[in-house]
Design a protein around this motif. Sequence first.
Motif, PDB file in Angstrom:
ATOM      1  N   ASP A  37      23.368  18.409 -23.502  1.00  9.68           N
ATOM      2  CA  ASP A  37      23.029  17.768 -25.375  1.00  9.68           C
ATOM      3  C   ASP A  37      22.266  16.442 -25.313  1.00  9.68           C
ATOM      4  OD1 ASP A  37      25.076  15.495 -27.079  1.00  9.68           O
ATOM      5  OD2 ASP A  37      26.454  16.694 -24.792  1.00  9.68           O
ATOM      6  N   PRO A  38      21.840  16.675 -26.421  1.00  8.69           N
ATOM      7  CA  PRO A  38      21.206  15.191 -26.686  1.00  8.69           C
ATOM      8  C   PRO A  38      21.448  13.738 -26.834  1.00  8.69           C
ATOM      9  CG  PRO A  38      20.703  16.822 -28.733  1.00  8.69           C
ATOM     10  CD  PRO A  38      20.948  17.689 -27.767  1.00  8.69           C
ATOM     11  N   ARG A  39      22.610  13.989 -27.433  1.00  4.33           N
ATOM     12  CA  ARG A  39      23.516  12.784 -27.527  1.00  4.33           C
ATOM     13  C   ARG A  39      23.750  12.235 -25.819  1.00  4.33           C
ATOM     14  NH1 ARG A  39      28.072  12.059 -31.569  1.00  4.33           N
ATOM     15  NH2 ARG A  39      27.188  13.362 -33.088  1.00  4.33           N
ATOM     16  N   SER A  40      24.640  13.259 -25.379  1.00  2.85           N
ATOM     17  CA  SER A  40      24.957  12.618 -24.070  1.00  2.85           C
ATOM     18  C   SER A  40      23.723  12.224 -23.418  1.00  2.85           C
ATOM     19  CB  SER A  40      25.907  13.900 -23.936  1.00  2.85           C
ATOM     20  OG  SER A  40      26.244  14.546 -23.628  1.00  2.85           O
ATOM     21  N   THR A  41      22.013  13.135 -23.337  1.00  2.00           N
ATOM     22  CA  THR A  41      21.253  12.842 -22.850  1.00  2.00           C
ATOM     23  C   THR A  41      21.301  11.246 -23.434  1.00  2.00           C
ATOM     24  OG1 THR A  41      20.790  15.334 -22.866  1.00  2.00           O
ATOM     25  CG2 THR A  41      19.045  13.395 -21.867  1.00  2.00           C
ATOM     26  N   PHE A  42      20.762  10.417 -24.435  1.00  2.00           N
ATOM     27  CA  PHE A  42      20.030   9.498 -24.877  1.00  2.00           C
ATOM     28  C   PHE A  42      21.707   8.650 -24.586  1.00  2.00           C
ATOM     29  CE2 PHE A  42      16.840  12.702 -25.821  1.00  2.00           C
ATOM     30  CZ  PHE A  42      16.053  11.991 -25.302  1.00  2.00           C
ATOM     31  N   ASN A  43      22.663   9.109 -25.083  1.00  2.00           N
ATOM     32  CA  ASN A  43      23.596   8.503 -25.594  1.00  2.00           C
ATOM     33  C   ASN A  43      23.903   7.714 -23.974  1.00  2.00           C
ATOM     34  OD1 ASN A  43      23.695   7.368 -27.455  1.00  2.00           O
ATOM     35  ND2 ASN A  43      25.987   8.238 -28.269  1.00  2.00           N
ATOM     36  N   CYS A  44      24.570   8.745 -23.261  1.00  2.00           N
ATOM     37  CA  CYS A  44      25.447   8.577 -21.741  1.00  2.00           C
ATOM     38  C   CYS A  44      23.924   8.375 -20.440  1.00  2.00           C
ATOM     39  CB  CYS A  44      26.076   8.853 -21.316  1.00  2.00           C
ATOM     40  SG  CYS A  44      27.376   9.525 -22.704  1.00  2.00           S
ATOM     41  N   LEU A  45      22.745   9.262 -20.499  1.00  2.00           N
ATOM     42  CA  LEU A  45      22.146   8.867 -19.376  1.00  2.00           C
ATOM     43  C   LEU A  45      20.880   7.810 -19.609  1.00  2.00           C
ATOM     44  CD1 LEU A  45      21.635  12.713 -18.393  1.00  2.00           C
ATOM     45  CD2 LEU A  45      24.011  10.847 -18.448  1.00  2.00           C
ATOM     46  N   VAL A  46      20.530   7.829 -20.568  1.00  2.00           N
ATOM     47  CA  VAL A  46      19.111   7.066 -20.940  1.00  2.00           C
ATOM     48  C   VAL A  46      20.122   5.661 -21.448  1.00  2.00           C
ATOM     49  CG1 VAL A  46      17.211   6.087 -21.882  1.00  2.00           C
ATOM     50  CG2 VAL A  46      17.611   8.765 -21.472  1.00  2.00           C
ATOM     51  N   GLY A  47      21.375   5.779 -22.583  1.00  2.00           N
ATOM     52  CA  GLY A  47      21.231   4.311 -22.818  1.00  2.00           C
ATOM     53  C   GLY A  47      20.699   3.968 -24.237  1.00  2.00           C
ATOM     54  N   PRO A  48      21.735   3.775 -25.745  1.00  2.00           N
ATOM     55  CA  PRO A  48      21.096   3.216 -25.905  1.00  2.00           C
ATOM     56  C   PRO A  48      19.594   1.775 -26.276  1.00  2.00           C
ATOM     57  CG  PRO A  48      23.348   3.401 -26.860  1.00  2.00           C
ATOM     58  CD  PRO A  48      23.066   3.981 -25.501  1.00  2.00           C
ATOM     59  N   LYS A  49      20.336   0.965 -25.614  1.00  2.00           N
ATOM     60  CA  LYS A  49      19.908   0.038 -25.050  1.00  2.00           C
ATOM     61  C   LYS A  49      18.665   0.043 -25.550  1.00  2.00           C
ATOM     62  CE  LYS A  49      24.404  -3.013 -24.125  1.00  2.00           C
ATOM     63  NZ  LYS A  49      24.646  -3.717 -23.439  1.00  2.00           N
ATOM     64  N   LYS A  50      17.979   1.527 -24.245  1.00  2.00           N
ATOM     65  CA  LYS A  50      16.759   1.286 -24.255  1.00  2.00           C
ATOM     66  C   LYS A  50      15.661   2.165 -24.079  1.00  2.00           C
ATOM     67  CE  LYS A  50      18.676   1.022 -18.883  1.00  2.00           C
ATOM     68  NZ  LYS A  50      18.816   1.708 -17.340  1.00  2.00           N
ATOM     69  N   LEU A  51      16.606   2.198 -25.372  1.00  2.00           N
ATOM     70  CA  LEU A  51      15.225   3.067 -26.500  1.00  2.00           C
ATOM     71  C   LEU A  51      15.007   2.377 -28.074  1.00  2.00           C
ATOM     72  CD1 LEU A  51      17.906   6.335 -26.271  1.00  2.00           C
ATOM     73  CD2 LEU A  51      14.771   5.954 -25.409  1.00  2.00           C
ATOM     74  N   GLU A  52      14.453   2.505 -29.055  1.00  2.00           N
ATOM     75  CA  GLU A  52      14.838   2.436 -29.580  1.00  2.00           C
ATOM     76  C   GLU A  52      15.853   2.761 -30.933  1.00  2.00           C
ATOM     77  OE1 GLU A  52      10.226   2.317 -31.860  1.00  2.00           O
ATOM     78  OE2 GLU A  52       9.722   1.692 -29.589  1.00  2.00           O
ATOM     79  N   ALA A  53      15.273   1.784 -32.103  1.00  2.00           N
ATOM     80  CA  ALA A  53      16.933   1.845 -32.844  1.00  2.00           C
ATOM     81  C   ALA A  53      16.709   3.216 -33.607  1.00  2.00           C
ATOM     82  CB  ALA A  53      17.630   0.387 -33.589  1.00  2.00           C
ATOM     83  N   GLY A  54      15.843   3.475 -33.928  1.00  2.00           N
ATOM     84  CA  GLY A  54      15.439   4.955 -34.539  1.00  2.00           C
ATOM     85  C   GLY A  54      15.453   5.829 -33.728  1.00  2.00           C
ATOM     86  N   VAL A  55      15.568   6.207 -32.669  1.00  2.00           N
ATOM     87  CA  VAL A  55      15.787   7.194 -31.841  1.00  2.00           C
ATOM     88  C   VAL A  55      16.628   7.159 -31.580  1.00  2.00           C
ATOM     89  CG1 VAL A  55      15.650   7.784 -29.549  1.00  2.00           C
ATOM     90  CG2 VAL A  55      13.488   6.947 -30.704  1.00  2.00           C
ATOM     91  N   VAL A  56      17.801   5.731 -31.044  1.00  2.00           N
ATOM     92  CA  VAL A  56      19.268   6.311 -31.200  1.00  2.00           C
ATOM     93  C   VAL A  56      20.074   6.655 -32.691  1.00  2.00           C
ATOM     94  CG1 VAL A  56      21.473   4.834 -30.896  1.00  2.00           C
ATOM     95  CG2 VAL A  56      19.310   4.320 -29.154  1.00  2.00           C
ATOM     96  N   HIS A  57      19.850   6.214 -33.602  1.00  2.00           N
ATOM     97  CA  HIS A  57      20.234   5.873 -35.065  1.00  2.00           C
ATOM     98  C   HIS A  57      19.961   8.134 -35.229  1.00  2.00           C
ATOM     99  CE1 HIS A  57      21.245   5.916 -38.894  1.00  2.00           C
ATOM    100  NE2 HIS A  57      20.068   6.427 -39.534  1.00  2.00           N
ATOM    101  N   LYS A  58      19.007   8.937 -35.319  1.00  2.00           N
ATOM    102  CA  LYS A  58      18.296   9.869 -35.397  1.00  2.00           C
ATOM    103  C   LYS A  58      19.016  10.670 -34.139  1.00  2.00           C
ATOM    104  CE  LYS A  58      14.060   9.331 -35.346  1.00  2.00           C
ATOM    105  NZ  LYS A  58      13.132   9.684 -35.292  1.00  2.00           N
ATOM    106  N   VAL A  59      19.635  10.391 -32.740  1.00  2.00           N
ATOM    107  CA  VAL A  59      20.087  11.035 -32.010  1.00  2.00           C
ATOM    108  C   VAL A  59      21.725  11.058 -32.703  1.00  2.00           C
ATOM    109  CG1 VAL A  59      21.526  10.571 -29.957  1.00  2.00           C
ATOM    110  CG2 VAL A  59      19.071  11.415 -30.241  1.00  2.00           C
TER     111      VAL A  59
END
Lengths: 396, 522
Positions: B297-319
């Motif tokens: 799922d998108p949440r696990s993909t970005f929160n766990c595999l990519v990591g919120p610190k490596k993404l722009e806040a807007g993306v993290v927020h939406k996800v």
Amino acid sequence: MLQQNHYLKSVYETPFHERTSELNILNDWTRWKDYTVPNSYFRVDLEYFAARNSTAVFDYTPMIKHRIKGKDALEYVNRFFTRDMTKIGLHRVGYAVWCDEQGQVIDDGTVFHMRENEYWLLSAERQLENLAVSAIGFDVEIDELTDDVAALGVQGPTSASILKAMGFQEIEMLKPFDIKHYSYHGEEITISRTGFTGDLGYEVLMSNSVALSFYNEMFAKGEIYNIKPAGLEALDLLRIEAGLLQPGVDFMIAEEAIRPGATRSPYELGLSWLVDLSKPVFNGKAALVEEKKRGSKYTFVKLNINGNKPASGSYLYNQANKKIGTVTSAMFSPSAKANIAYASLHEPWKKGKDKIIAEIYYQKDLEWNRVMEEATIVTKPFFDPDRKRATPAELY
Amino acid sequence: MTKKNKKIAVVGAGHNALVCATYLAKAGFSVDVFESRSQVGGMIGKRKLGEEYSVPGAAHLLSHVDESVFKKLNLKKHGLEYSAQDLKTVSLNRDGNALIIDGDEVDGDDITMKEKKEFKELNKRMVKLAGFLESTYGKKPPRLGSDDRGDMFSLASLGLNARMMGADSMSDLLKFIAVNIYDVLNEFTDHNHLKGTLAFDAILGNHMGPRTNNSVITYLHQLTGGANGKNGSHSMVSDGTGSFTKSLEEAAKKAGVNIHLNASVKSISFTDDLEITGLTLKNGDAFDADIIVSGIDPRSTFNCLVGPKKLEAGVVHKVNNVRMRGNAAKLHLALSSKPKFKGISEDQLGQRIVYSPSMEYLERTFDFNKYGQISDDLPMEITIPSIHDKTLAPKGHHVLSAIVNYVPYHLKEGWENSKSRVLDQCINQLDGLAPGLKGLVVQSELLTPADIEEEYGITGGQWHHGELTFDQFLMLRPVPKMAQYSSPISSLYMCGAGSHPGGGIMGTAGKNAAMEIMKRES
Ligand SMILES: Cc1cc2nc3c(=O)[nH]c(=O)nc-3n(C[C@H](O)[C@H](O)[C@H](O)COP(=O)(O)OP(=O)(O)OC[C@H]3O[C@@H](n4cnc5c(N)ncnc54)[C@H](O)[C@@H]3O)c2cc1C
């Protein structure tokens, strides 16, 4: 902390109010966020000249103060702001902007690297929500201290001497953008060599409890240095000469813009030096990378305009009489002895090719007159005295 | 680089990921799939219950599969076998009055001629709307705010498809699409049991009651696809869904996909310029790749595999704002003989059995769920796959597989001490519907949404990898600006149920993602 019974009043008084209201002989007040502060105290031009020739004191208390602290503070601020924050060492201050996802500037402010793992952001607008949204995944704590911390700007050639006379040791040794923590009547007080005036000057952050005694003592010690209170009107003139932008005046705060296209990227505000695309990530990076490839729509310039009529709000035209931009801030600068302005230019203006002609309206004996004055782009600061940088600071 | 030497790593071996991997391998890419579990299939697949019994893991019915995918992958040839097709829906109530739905025919529970006609009319109109929805499924959704000609064309053709349905359907669409199934069904018929049964399809696996807005989309979603071109018709797969996952695995291997089992992906690596470099497994092994496709799922993909610190806040927020509240649990029972349900004849035991007596009942039951509690009378979809497939249980014995809805992911009192109580409660409830069933139980387990999250690595144990609502649909799925299977990191794609068109065993998200990747990466 909210003041008791705050709801009974529509605005707060700053901790300096008892004295500033005595000094404000014009009784000219204005609202700044939740507070009432003097617009002018006695005469705007003299308040302005105090900052350039002796010392002017500004009540900055309403400035929004955010604190970011925690293990990930550096990593956090480095992702929040567009510039490389690792370069702002401990006890240093940096000017910074931050962007939304579209790479448009939300606001600007100064970031204080107060302590290890602790930064303060001072800005015109409240940013708690943006800061909080950006905190997901970071070990940081974010709060707002606006009402707990009183702030003064002490600006002008004799400002170091006054602080020195008050007992702040080695104040003259602070380099521009340095921070030093002092103890004052048992409270910590933080002095930084910063300000909005483009001159020698300091900002003082202190707890409300010592604010009034600090103010009184400063005016007592400062009398022989010709210390004067100064209001927001004088400050606006000083900041234009200093080359500093005013959010909501020189650019739309991205979140408040109604029309698409009304906002600006850092590149479009002449702030490319604040954008570090080599950082792995920061808010707005993807959009700014794209803009860099595609080219920006607007160019921000400083102008020197012929004549002496301030070009406030003027439209700008090229030699073919096509509209190429607007003036965002303008004044006749007493210190630079020039008719200066900031302007946002757009197509079909071509750098190096097109003339810039300002359409200026001014009133004389209640009659409106219009002049078209040619303008040239200025790349250096309008006003840039050596004393702004000299360390140790000049003492008198 | 030619695609032959572009290396693709796929995260997860759910059915969507396998479909995507196989399409890509067939197109000439070199593809490796990494799966945490010891078997492929994700939320569909055979599961052991005790030593002697097998049950379908989470999903137990194929209802809206994408037949084009099945054909392209030749799943039949690779072993896919249906144990039963065109199942009827037998809807129970406490009084033992069963209602039987077969396509657009309905019978039983004192249903009148008028009500039968009402159902036919309803079905006709809904299937038409579902057809419109489906016409958007096989395509990538257009991007928002794009001036790309392809996107404009997709948007225009969406509009055109809507117009082509005719004026009546167009007005149905506008009228129904964002409202709730409660109001829509009330407009068609007064038969409470019928309405309860139909509304069940709208809320199954979703965090909504019949009165929640958006519950028409979920209902239509359920009506899309379907085996043998019959909308929403239910089929059972042999070997406790195992023949489906096995055939997917075979098809993938045949196409040249390398499948790594027991290989949990920990992180995705990329350069500062957002170019993918590879992934790292939980066991520390690293794997180089040029393209990564995430089937989780998108949440696990970005929160766990990519990591919120490596993404722009807007993306993290939406996800992080993607709503992912799972509320379907899975109940598995091994029974020493065939149970007897009140009002159901023995020859109907192999059908899809639903317990959802009325819409008011559903809404009240959802109220518990909303506040982190559980009603003691839960809606269920019950199957007894061993009726059609003797290999699942020892001779004479049976297995029962039920989806129990409105079991909250966040239970107020916590799951730790409540699970066995809820399991007992479910068995007691079934015992009420099938007197004596309790005495037949030899094995039992309940997988709560929290267990499903744990087992399959899907946030919230959410059926669709992200709730299927209007604001998380089409070009807004999984989040605005990230639609079209892409992400802010170039060459990181998404192919799971969290992407358009959503969850259920369909394979469409996997296929669409593969098409997009081929287009962008060839
Ligand atoms: C209780 C329940 C019952 C359901 N019943 C039905 C039904 O009867 N019919 C129907 O059509 N649909 C049903 N669904 C919905 C359906 O199961 C899902 O929508 C579908 O399985 C989604 O498929 P997928 O391929 O996108 O992902 P999934 O099936 O969720 O597969 C994801 C895979 O990724 C793996 N994974 C996760 N994290 C990692 C990692 N870090 N590294 C490596 N691998 C990882 C998981 O182990 C899993 O194998 C049900 C859902 C639930 C929760």
